[in-house]
Design an enzyme around this catalytic site. Structure first.
Site, mmCIF file in Angstrom:
data_model
loop_
_atom_site.group_PDB
_atom_site.id
_atom_site.type_symbol
_atom_site.label_atom_id
_atom_site.label_comp_id
_atom_site.label_asym_id
_atom_site.label_seq_id
_atom_site.Cartn_x
_atom_site.Cartn_y
_atom_site.Cartn_z
ATOM 1 N N ARG A 14 56.385 23.675 99.775
ATOM 2 C CA ARG A 14 56.000 25.059 99.521
ATOM 3 C C ARG A 14 57.108 25.854 98.844
ATOM 4 O O ARG A 14 56.847 26.775 98.074
ATOM 5 C CB ARG A 14 55.642 25.753 100.831
ATOM 6 N N ASP A 71 62.529 28.291 113.309
ATOM 7 C CA ASP A 71 62.873 26.898 112.999
ATOM 8 C C ASP A 71 63.626 26.207 114.138
ATOM 9 O O ASP A 71 63.916 25.020 114.050
ATOM 10 C CB ASP A 71 63.708 26.833 111.704
ATOM 11 N N ARG A 93 50.312 30.772 105.598
ATOM 12 C CA ARG A 93 51.475 31.036 104.733
ATOM 13 C C ARG A 93 51.114 31.501 103.317
ATOM 14 O O ARG A 93 51.355 30.803 102.329
ATOM 15 C CB ARG A 93 52.384 29.803 104.675
ATOM 16 N N PRO A 94 50.590 32.710 103.218
ATOM 17 C CA PRO A 94 50.265 33.240 101.884
ATOM 18 C C PRO A 94 51.526 33.593 101.091
ATOM 19 O O PRO A 94 52.626 33.622 101.646
ATOM 20 C CB PRO A 94 49.463 34.507 102.196
ATOM 21 N N VAL A 95 51.354 33.851 99.782
ATOM 22 C CA VAL A 95 52.497 34.276 98.945
ATOM 23 C C VAL A 95 52.189 35.617 98.271
ATOM 24 O O VAL A 95 52.744 35.940 97.231
ATOM 25 C CB VAL A 95 52.876 33.211 97.882
ATOM 26 N N ASP A 96 51.286 36.382 98.916
ATOM 27 C CA ASP A 96 50.852 37.651 98.319
ATOM 28 C C ASP A 96 52.017 38.612 98.079
ATOM 29 O O ASP A 96 52.046 39.334 97.085
ATOM 30 C CB ASP A 96 49.782 38.300 99.207
HETATM 31 C C1 UD1 Z 1 61.297 30.363 105.269
HETATM 32 C C2 UD1 Z 1 61.990 29.047 105.573
HETATM 33 C C3 UD1 Z 1 61.333 28.374 106.769
HETATM 34 C C4 UD1 Z 1 61.273 29.336 107.948
HETATM 35 C C5 UD1 Z 1 60.658 30.667 107.546
HETATM 36 C C6 UD1 Z 1 60.736 31.722 108.643
HETATM 37 C C7 UD1 Z 1 62.768 28.356 103.383
HETATM 38 C C8 UD1 Z 1 62.656 27.405 102.245
HETATM 39 N N1 UD1 Z 1 61.896 28.206 104.389
HETATM 40 O O1 UD1 Z 1 59.945 30.034 104.915
HETATM 41 O O2 UD1 Z 1 62.105 27.229 107.114
HETATM 42 O O3 UD1 Z 1 60.495 28.767 108.972
HETATM 43 O O4 UD1 Z 1 61.333 31.207 106.399
HETATM 44 O O5 UD1 Z 1 62.053 31.921 109.015
HETATM 45 O O6 UD1 Z 1 63.647 29.203 103.396
HETATM 46 N N2 UD1 Z 1 54.029 35.896 104.666
HETATM 47 C C9 UD1 Z 1 52.981 36.624 104.152
HETATM 48 N N3 UD1 Z 1 52.925 36.836 102.790
HETATM 49 C C10 UD1 Z 1 53.880 36.359 101.945
HETATM 50 C C11 UD1 Z 1 54.951 35.627 102.473
HETATM 51 C C12 UD1 Z 1 55.003 35.421 103.845
HETATM 52 O O7 UD1 Z 1 52.108 37.065 104.887
HETATM 53 O O8 UD1 Z 1 53.760 36.584 100.727
HETATM 54 C C13 UD1 Z 1 54.114 35.650 106.135
HETATM 55 C C14 UD1 Z 1 54.042 34.167 106.489
HETATM 56 O O9 UD1 Z 1 52.722 33.693 106.579
HETATM 57 C C15 UD1 Z 1 54.759 34.138 107.824
HETATM 58 C C16 UD1 Z 1 55.814 35.242 107.669
HETATM 59 O O10 UD1 Z 1 55.410 36.036 106.567
HETATM 60 O O11 UD1 Z 1 53.882 34.495 108.869
HETATM 61 C C17 UD1 Z 1 57.204 34.738 107.402
HETATM 62 O O12 UD1 Z 1 57.172 33.722 106.421
HETATM 63 P P1 UD1 Z 1 58.325 33.533 105.351
HETATM 64 O O13 UD1 Z 1 59.582 34.202 105.815
HETATM 65 O O14 UD1 Z 1 57.814 33.903 104.018
HETATM 66 O O15 UD1 Z 1 58.543 31.968 105.391
HETATM 67 P P2 UD1 Z 1 59.038 31.129 104.187
HETATM 68 O O16 UD1 Z 1 59.900 31.975 103.321
HETATM 69 O O17 UD1 Z 1 57.892 30.395 103.574
#
Ligand code: UD1
Length: 420
Positions: free
Chosen positions: A93, A307, A122-125
């Site tokens: 991802r 983590d 895990r959206p990327v919005d």
């Molecule tokens: C990063 C880490 C991962 C860790 C996580 C939380 C990396 C490569 N990975 O993942 O190991 O478990 O942080 O500490 O650094 N969310 C949204 N919209 C978005 C982005 C996120 O709703 O556009 C939500 C996610 O679904 C989740 C929360 O925000 O519930 C946190 O996720 P996020 O911090 O984005 O995780 P990653 O960056 O993918």
């Protein structure tokens, strides 16, 4: 598929060196896309995810030089395709991290939309809305994000809905080459965000406030090359410390950064561990005692990291008393629980909460790794279970732990890999 076989019951005792942080190395490698000169990244861990990121850059036609220590020099101006294909993104991802830099530097990026994953939707919005606020035109079509900024990006003030680590990193990278000032509010404060900001500043960017919830980036015309060494892996560090605690042993973790693990070290002390630290090492000594159960609530840094949740769930499984574990970051991050129950653990799951009552002994069993940290939890449980534990699908572990069986063997564990 390779398996790990662990024969439990050895009290760990020894020293182990930590690798570079996977979650720093990935954004720093993506950041090389921003530079107009070659950039060298050092202290990269030997992990599948790093190989995937290198492959991703290679597929864009970028020329890379990799030396025998796996230091990687990337020359972004040799890019030929602005494309991160599904075949690679689906395996990692964090590939989404190339979106911001590619768009900011080259005005165009086509990145496969990461699908859901085992631990949640895990959206990327937030990544996309933030880039739109900086003037990007974004269409999502056919499973791909198509992003354009023909006349470059511009600075913006953007408040992130949720604290997101890679979201903050993507937007911070994009903003370094945007015109004017960008203010990112409700930014992630993780040490890996700070590491990335330090790298960007070394490349000539103007990023201030990383490590706080407001990051201010003054865009510059171009970034130059640099040589950058990523920080040690705090999650790998925490995992080896729990390995010491769960086996009632003594483990000295070297080449690490104690100040990045405050929340984890406090919980280990609550569990009865004696902790001492130096500039780049942490020693944990249980003095032969059974750990005590601890209560955990995961939250963004500096609170307790999601983590490390699976590893502490395993610890509670054999601890004295009952511990409550609340997972607030990902909605489906208790898949290790059902495997631990098969090993004799007493875990009651209620929504995002696991109530774990420690048992005297777990029993070895065949178990299945479901995601990276869940598998670490299963390996830790295997270290104390009676008999043999066979962990299947360990490609999940290999994504985040360099040479896990060698490192554990050096500490006295009985563990070996069975190739498929
Ligand atoms: C990063 C880490 C991962 C860790 C996580 C939380 C990396 C490569 N990975 O993942 O190991 O478990 O942080 O500490 O650094 N969310 C949204 N919209 C978005 C982005 C996120 O709703 O556009 C939500 C996610 O679904 C989740 C929360 O925000 O519930 C946190 O996720 P996020 O911090 O984005 O995780 P990653 O960056 O993918």
């Amino acid at each position: 598929m390779d398996k790990l076989i662990i024969t439990g019951g050895r009290q760990l005792d020894g020293e182990v060196r930590m690798s570079g942080a996977k979650n720093s190395a990935l954004p720093v490698l993506a950041a090389t896309l921003l530079a107009s000169e070659p950039t060298k990244v050092c202290n990269l861990p030997h992990l599948q995810d790093i190989t995937t990121m290198i492959e991703l850059l290679g597929q864009m036609g970028i020329e890379l030089i990799i030396d025998d220590k796996l230091n990687v020099e990337v020359d972004a101006k040799t890019i030929k395709e602005f494309n991160a294909p599904y075949e690679l993104v689906k395996t990692m991802r964090a590939s989404i991290l190339v979106l911001g830099p590619m768009l900011a530097h080259f005005g165009e990026a086509h990145v496969s939309l990461p699908g859901g994953c085992a631990i949640g939707s895990r959206p990327v919005d937030i990544h996309l809305k933030g880039l739109e606020a900086m003037g990007a035109e974004i269409q999502v079509e056919g499973g791909y994000i198509h992003a354009f900024a023909r006349n470059g990006l511009h600075g913006a003030r953007y408040v992130m809905d949720t604290v997101t680590v890679t979201g903050t990193e993507n937007l911070m990278m994009a903003a370094t080459l945007a015109r004017g000032k960008t203010i990112l509010e409700n930014a992630a404060r993780e040490p890996e965000v700070v590491d990335l900001a330090n790298c960007l500043n070394r490349m000539g960017a103007d990023v201030q406030g990383a490590g706080t919830d407001t990051i201010i980036i003054n865009g510059v015309d171009k970034l130059h090359g640099c040589e950058y060494t990523v920080i040690p892996d705090r999650i790998e560090t925490g995992t080896y410390l729990v390995a010491g605690a769960i086996t009632r042993g003594r483990v000295k973790v070297k080449n690490t950064a104690p100040d990045l693990l405050d929340a984890v070290l406090l919980k280990l002390q609550d569990a009865g561990a004696h902790i001492s630290t130096g500039a780049d090492w942490i020693e944990l000594d249980m003095k032969g005692n059974r750990p005590r159960a601890v209560n955990i609530r995961t939250a963004p840094y500096p609170a307790f990291p999601t983590d490390m949740q699976a590893q502490f769930t395993a610890l509670n499984c054999v601890a004295e008393g009952t511990g409550t574990i609340i997972e607030t970051i990902f909605e489906n991050r208790f898949m290790h629980a059902s495997e631990l129950i098969r090993m004799g653990a007493h875990i009651a799951l209620e929504g995002n909460t696991a109530i774990v009552t420690g048992v005297e002994h777990l029993t070895g069993a065949p178990v299945m790794a479901t995601d990276l940290r869940a598998s670490a939890g299963l390996v830790l449980a295997g270290l104390v279970a009676n008999g043999d534990t066979r962990v299947d699908r360990i490609y999940h572990i290999d994504r985040g732990y360099e040479c896990i069986e060698e490192k554990l063997q050096m500490l006295g564990a009985q563990i070996h890999r069975v190739p498929s």
